[in-house]
Design a protein around this motif. Sequence first.
Motif, PDB file in Angstrom:
ATOM      1  N   THR A 173       0.848  -1.189   0.000  1.00  0.00           N
ATOM      2  CA  THR A 173       0.000   0.000   0.000  1.00  0.00           C
ATOM      3  C   THR A 173       0.886   1.242   0.000  1.00  0.00           C
ATOM      4  OG1 THR A 173      -0.106  -0.013   2.413  1.00  0.00           O
ATOM      5  CG2 THR A 173      -1.890  -1.139   1.232  1.00  0.00           C
ATOM      6  N   ASP A 174       0.373   2.324  -0.547  1.00  0.00           N
ATOM      7  CA  ASP A 174       1.068   3.612  -0.570  1.00  0.00           C
ATOM      8  C   ASP A 174       2.438   3.547  -1.248  1.00  0.00           C
ATOM      9  OD1 ASP A 174      -1.071   4.811   0.804  1.00  0.00           O
ATOM     10  OD2 ASP A 174      -0.246   4.132   2.711  1.00  0.00           O
ATOM     11  N   LEU A 175       2.591   2.656  -2.222  1.00  0.00           N
ATOM     12  CA  LEU A 175       3.883   2.516  -2.882  1.00  0.00           C
ATOM     13  C   LEU A 175       4.110   3.552  -3.977  1.00  0.00           C
ATOM     14  CD1 LEU A 175       4.185  -1.359  -3.072  1.00  0.00           C
ATOM     15  CD2 LEU A 175       5.191   0.206  -1.412  1.00  0.00           C
ATOM     16  N   GLY A 176       3.079   4.283  -4.349  1.00  0.00           N
ATOM     17  CA  GLY A 176       3.228   5.319  -5.358  1.00  0.00           C
ATOM     18  C   GLY A 176       4.177   6.416  -4.920  1.00  0.00           C
ATOM     19  N   SER A 177       4.349   6.564  -3.601  1.00  0.00           N
ATOM     20  CA  SER A 177       5.265   7.588  -3.085  1.00  0.00           C
ATOM     21  C   SER A 177       6.632   7.008  -2.736  1.00  0.00           C
ATOM     22  CB  SER A 177       4.654   8.259  -1.839  1.00  0.00           C
ATOM     23  OG  SER A 177       4.572   7.334  -0.765  1.00  0.00           O
ATOM     24  N   ALA A 178       6.924   5.798  -3.199  1.00  0.00           N
ATOM     25  CA  ALA A 178       8.219   5.170  -2.885  1.00  0.00           C
ATOM     26  C   ALA A 178       9.369   6.016  -3.409  1.00  0.00           C
ATOM     27  CB  ALA A 178       8.292   3.772  -3.467  1.00  0.00           C
ATOM     28  N   THR A 179      10.320   6.291  -2.531  1.00  0.00           N
ATOM     29  CA  THR A 179      11.494   7.071  -2.909  1.00  0.00           C
ATOM     30  C   THR A 179      12.751   6.217  -2.938  1.00  0.00           C
ATOM     31  OG1 THR A 179      11.820   7.708  -0.602  1.00  0.00           O
ATOM     32  CG2 THR A 179      10.541   9.226  -2.002  1.00  0.00           C
ATOM     33  N   SER A 180      12.694   5.034  -2.325  1.00  0.00           N
ATOM     34  CA  SER A 180      13.877   4.192  -2.259  1.00  0.00           C
ATOM     35  C   SER A 180      13.483   2.745  -2.014  1.00  0.00           C
ATOM     36  CB  SER A 180      14.771   4.675  -1.108  1.00  0.00           C
ATOM     37  OG  SER A 180      15.837   3.781  -0.879  1.00  0.00           O
ATOM     38  N   VAL A 181      14.191   1.839  -2.677  1.00  0.00           N
ATOM     39  CA  VAL A 181      14.116   0.412  -2.386  1.00  0.00           C
ATOM     40  C   VAL A 181      15.553  -0.027  -2.199  1.00  0.00           C
ATOM     41  CG1 VAL A 181      13.488  -1.884  -3.224  1.00  0.00           C
ATOM     42  CG2 VAL A 181      12.031   0.072  -3.761  1.00  0.00           C
ATOM     43  N   LYS A 182      15.827  -0.737  -1.109  1.00  0.00           N
ATOM     44  CA  LYS A 182      17.190  -1.182  -0.852  1.00  0.00           C
ATOM     45  C   LYS A 182      17.241  -2.675  -0.602  1.00  0.00           C
ATOM     46  CE  LYS A 182      19.189   3.072   0.912  1.00  0.00           C
ATOM     47  NZ  LYS A 182      19.958   3.678   1.997  1.00  0.00           N
ATOM     48  N   PHE A 183      18.319  -3.267  -1.083  1.00  0.00           N
ATOM     49  CA  PHE A 183      18.668  -4.644  -0.773  1.00  0.00           C
ATOM     50  C   PHE A 183      19.859  -4.516   0.171  1.00  0.00           C
ATOM     51  CE2 PHE A 183      16.039  -5.202  -4.311  1.00  0.00           C
ATOM     52  CZ  PHE A 183      15.746  -6.553  -4.506  1.00  0.00           C
ATOM     53  N   SER A 213      18.235  -7.977   3.127  1.00  0.00           N
ATOM     54  CA  SER A 213      16.958  -7.494   3.627  1.00  0.00           C
ATOM     55  C   SER A 213      16.451  -6.417   2.671  1.00  0.00           C
ATOM     56  CB  SER A 213      17.141  -6.909   5.025  1.00  0.00           C
ATOM     57  OG  SER A 213      15.928  -6.414   5.516  1.00  0.00           O
ATOM     58  N   VAL A 214      15.262  -6.617   2.105  1.00  0.00           N
ATOM     59  CA  VAL A 214      14.688  -5.660   1.158  1.00  0.00           C
ATOM     60  C   VAL A 214      13.771  -4.707   1.923  1.00  0.00           C
ATOM     61  CG1 VAL A 214      13.272  -5.366  -0.908  1.00  0.00           C
ATOM     62  CG2 VAL A 214      14.760  -7.373  -0.690  1.00  0.00           C
ATOM     63  N   THR A 215      14.026  -3.409   1.793  1.00  0.00           N
ATOM     64  CA  THR A 215      13.186  -2.400   2.433  1.00  0.00           C
ATOM     65  C   THR A 215      12.703  -1.387   1.401  1.00  0.00           C
ATOM     66  OG1 THR A 215      15.111  -1.046   2.996  1.00  0.00           O
ATOM     67  CG2 THR A 215      14.323  -2.590   4.688  1.00  0.00           C
ATOM     68  N   VAL A 216      11.541  -0.803   1.672  1.00  0.00           N
ATOM     69  CA  VAL A 216      10.969   0.234   0.807  1.00  0.00           C
ATOM     70  C   VAL A 216      10.727   1.465   1.660  1.00  0.00           C
ATOM     71  CG1 VAL A 216       9.008   0.879  -0.648  1.00  0.00           C
ATOM     72  CG2 VAL A 216       9.833  -1.491  -0.637  1.00  0.00           C
ATOM     73  N   THR A 217      11.181   2.608   1.166  1.00  0.00           N
ATOM     74  CA  THR A 217      10.935   3.872   1.856  1.00  0.00           C
ATOM     75  C   THR A 217       9.906   4.657   1.063  1.00  0.00           C
ATOM     76  OG1 THR A 217      13.175   3.921   2.756  1.00  0.00           O
ATOM     77  CG2 THR A 217      11.965   6.010   2.722  1.00  0.00           C
ATOM     78  N   THR A 218       8.852   5.091   1.766  1.00  0.00           N
ATOM     79  CA  THR A 218       7.799   5.921   1.175  1.00  0.00           C
ATOM     80  C   THR A 218       7.650   7.173   2.033  1.00  0.00           C
ATOM     81  OG1 THR A 218       6.001   4.991   2.484  1.00  0.00           O
ATOM     82  CG2 THR A 218       6.562   3.826   0.439  1.00  0.00           C
ATOM     83  N   ALA A 219       6.712   8.032   1.678  1.00  0.00           N
ATOM     84  CA  ALA A 219       6.446   9.227   2.477  1.00  0.00           C
ATOM     85  C   ALA A 219       6.062   8.852   3.910  1.00  0.00           C
ATOM     86  CB  ALA A 219       5.341  10.049   1.827  1.00  0.00           C
ATOM     87  N   GLY A 220       5.515   7.651   4.098  1.00  0.00           N
ATOM     88  CA  GLY A 220       5.082   7.208   5.422  1.00  0.00           C
ATOM     89  C   GLY A 220       6.160   6.543   6.249  1.00  0.00           C
ATOM     90  N   GLY A 221       7.355   6.349   5.696  1.00  0.00           N
ATOM     91  CA  GLY A 221       8.434   5.717   6.448  1.00  0.00           C
ATOM     92  C   GLY A 221       9.033   4.555   5.686  1.00  0.00           C
ATOM     93  N   THR A 222       9.835   3.764   6.400  1.00  0.00           N
ATOM     94  CA  THR A 222      10.526   2.627   5.791  1.00  0.00           C
ATOM     95  C   THR A 222       9.938   1.337   6.306  1.00  0.00           C
ATOM     96  OG1 THR A 222      12.556   3.917   5.596  1.00  0.00           O
ATOM     97  CG2 THR A 222      12.787   1.516   5.482  1.00  0.00           C
ATOM     98  N   SER A 223       9.693   0.400   5.388  1.00  0.00           N
ATOM     99  CA  SER A 223       9.118  -0.891   5.753  1.00  0.00           C
ATOM    100  C   SER A 223      10.137  -1.721   6.519  1.00  0.00           C
ATOM    101  CB  SER A 223       8.698  -1.655   4.500  1.00  0.00           C
ATOM    102  OG  SER A 223       9.837  -2.015   3.743  1.00  0.00           O
ATOM    103  N   SER A 224       9.640  -2.696   7.256  1.00  0.00           N
ATOM    104  CA  SER A 224      10.547  -3.663   7.866  1.00  0.00           C
ATOM    105  C   SER A 224      11.104  -4.521   6.742  1.00  0.00           C
ATOM    106  CB  SER A 224       9.804  -4.512   8.887  1.00  0.00           C
ATOM    107  OG  SER A 224       8.745  -5.209   8.287  1.00  0.00           O
ATOM    108  N   GLY A 225      12.250  -5.092   6.941  1.00  0.00           N
ATOM    109  CA  GLY A 225      12.906  -5.841   5.879  1.00  0.00           C
ATOM    110  C   GLY A 225      12.329  -7.216   5.636  1.00  0.00           C
ATOM    111  N   SER A 226      12.413  -7.656   4.387  1.00  0.00           N
ATOM    112  CA  SER A 226      12.044  -9.000   3.982  1.00  0.00           C
ATOM    113  C   SER A 226      13.262  -9.612   3.296  1.00  0.00           C
ATOM    114  CB  SER A 226      10.880  -8.981   2.993  1.00  0.00           C
ATOM    115  OG  SER A 226       9.731  -8.469   3.608  1.00  0.00           O
ATOM    116  N   ASN A 227      13.581 -10.845   3.614  1.00  0.00           N
ATOM    117  CA  ASN A 227      14.785 -11.469   3.058  1.00  0.00           C
ATOM    118  C   ASN A 227      14.631 -11.854   1.596  1.00  0.00           C
ATOM    119  OD1 ASN A 227      16.215 -11.250   5.426  1.00  0.00           O
ATOM    120  ND2 ASN A 227      15.680 -13.277   6.134  1.00  0.00           N
ATOM    121  N   PHE A 228      15.709 -11.623   0.850  1.00  0.00           N
ATOM    122  CA  PHE A 228      15.807 -11.998  -0.551  1.00  0.00           C
ATOM    123  C   PHE A 228      17.186 -12.611  -0.738  1.00  0.00           C
ATOM    124  CE2 PHE A 228      16.870 -11.500  -4.983  1.00  0.00           C
ATOM    125  CZ  PHE A 228      15.664 -11.733  -5.637  1.00  0.00           C
TER     126      PHE A 228
END
Length: 86
Positions: free
Chosen positions: A28-38, A67-82
């Motif tokens: 949800t709210d991924l339209g404002s994603a500014t960063s995705v990190k591995f 750990s994959v994280t997504v940063t949006t206007a609402g903050g950064t998600s907890s990581g998921s392993n890849f």
Amino acid sequence: STPLYSSAASDVYKRQGPVATSVVIAGTDLGSATSVKFGDISATPITDNTATSLTVPVPTGATGTESVTVTTAGGTSSGSNFAVTS
């Protein structure tokens, strides 16, 4: 594809793949994603992003299990392993 789970990004499709593999992240709210990190490595470009999904490539330099994280206007998600494979 099997999803990975994190907070802002609820599903990360594909749990493993080599560098440059396209990974779809749903949530949800991924339209404002500014960063995705591995781990600490930014995955760019972010493409096909909508309010509920986005796509990124596994970045060069990612190795092992990241750990994959997504940063949006609402903050950064907890990581998921890849698992980055060769």
